[in-house]
Design a protein around this motif. Structure first.
Motif, PDB file in Angstrom:
ATOM      1  N   GLN A 185     -42.228  -3.661   3.514  1.00 51.07           N
ATOM      2  CA  GLN A 185     -41.883  -2.538   2.639  1.00 51.07           C
ATOM      3  C   GLN A 185     -43.098  -2.061   1.855  1.00 51.07           C
ATOM      4  O   GLN A 185     -43.289  -0.855   1.670  1.00 51.07           O
ATOM      5  CB  GLN A 185     -40.754  -2.939   1.699  1.00 51.07           C
ATOM      6  N   GLU A 186     -43.938  -2.992   1.409  1.00 54.52           N
ATOM      7  CA  GLU A 186     -45.142  -2.608   0.680  1.00 54.52           C
ATOM      8  C   GLU A 186     -46.101  -1.832   1.575  1.00 54.52           C
ATOM      9  O   GLU A 186     -46.701  -0.841   1.142  1.00 54.52           O
ATOM     10  CB  GLU A 186     -45.833  -3.844   0.110  1.00 54.52           C
ATOM     11  N   SER A 215     -45.270  -0.063   4.212  1.00 56.92           N
ATOM     12  CA  SER A 215     -44.643   1.234   4.445  1.00 56.92           C
ATOM     13  C   SER A 215     -44.816   2.163   3.248  1.00 56.92           C
ATOM     14  O   SER A 215     -45.118   3.348   3.403  1.00 56.92           O
ATOM     15  CB  SER A 215     -43.162   1.044   4.761  1.00 56.92           C
ATOM     16  N   GLN A 216     -44.642   1.632   2.053  1.00 50.15           N
ATOM     17  CA  GLN A 216     -44.816   2.443   0.845  1.00 50.15           C
ATOM     18  C   GLN A 216     -46.260   2.895   0.680  1.00 50.15           C
ATOM     19  O   GLN A 216     -46.520   4.036   0.277  1.00 50.15           O
ATOM     20  CB  GLN A 216     -44.362   1.659  -0.385  1.00 50.15           C
ATOM     21  N   SER A 227     -47.330   6.768   0.604  1.00 58.70           N
ATOM     22  CA  SER A 227     -48.072   7.285  -0.540  1.00 58.70           C
ATOM     23  C   SER A 227     -49.376   7.948  -0.096  1.00 58.70           C
ATOM     24  O   SER A 227     -49.731   9.027  -0.583  1.00 58.70           O
ATOM     25  CB  SER A 227     -48.368   6.144  -1.517  1.00 58.70           C
TER      26      SER A 227
END
Length: 106
Positions: free
Chosen positions: A45-46, A48-49, A53
């Motif tokens: 998830q990190e 992907s974020q 961004s």
């Protein structure tokens, strides 16, 4: 920027994390600690974020937003790239470990 390959690898990593999460959730509850699957899912998830961004910041810069400068865009793109490369290496190590275990003789 072509992200088709990146999205495909992230999808594979998510599928692996989801499969591991379903199998190891009961094991983590029994030991009272955090499971490997949840740690892997959080890392995915990190990544992907970070990519989302960086892509958003790149779009803002391309659109001519005066609040976004080129240096920040390049730094965020490099961070996203490095985090993705790290996750690919983790995936490669997991696949190698799985293959080693499967090749063991009982």
């Amino acid at each position: 920027m072509d992200t088709k390959g990146i999205d495909q690898v992230i999808g594979q990593l998510r599928a692996t994390a989801d499969a591991a999460a379903s199998k190891s959730a009961s094991a983590a509850d029994a030991t009272g600690g955090a499971s490997f699957a949840s740690a892997l899912q959080n890392a995915l998830q990190e990544v992907s974020q970070a990519q989302a961004s960086a892509q958003e910041m790149s779009r803002e810069f391309s659109a001519g937003n005066p609040d976004v400068n080129l240096q920040d865009v390049m730094v965020n793109l490099q961070k996203a790239n490095l985090s993705f490369q790290q996750m690919v290496q983790v995936r490669n190590r997991l696949v190698t470990a799985y293959q080693d275990i499967m090749n063991m003789q009982v």
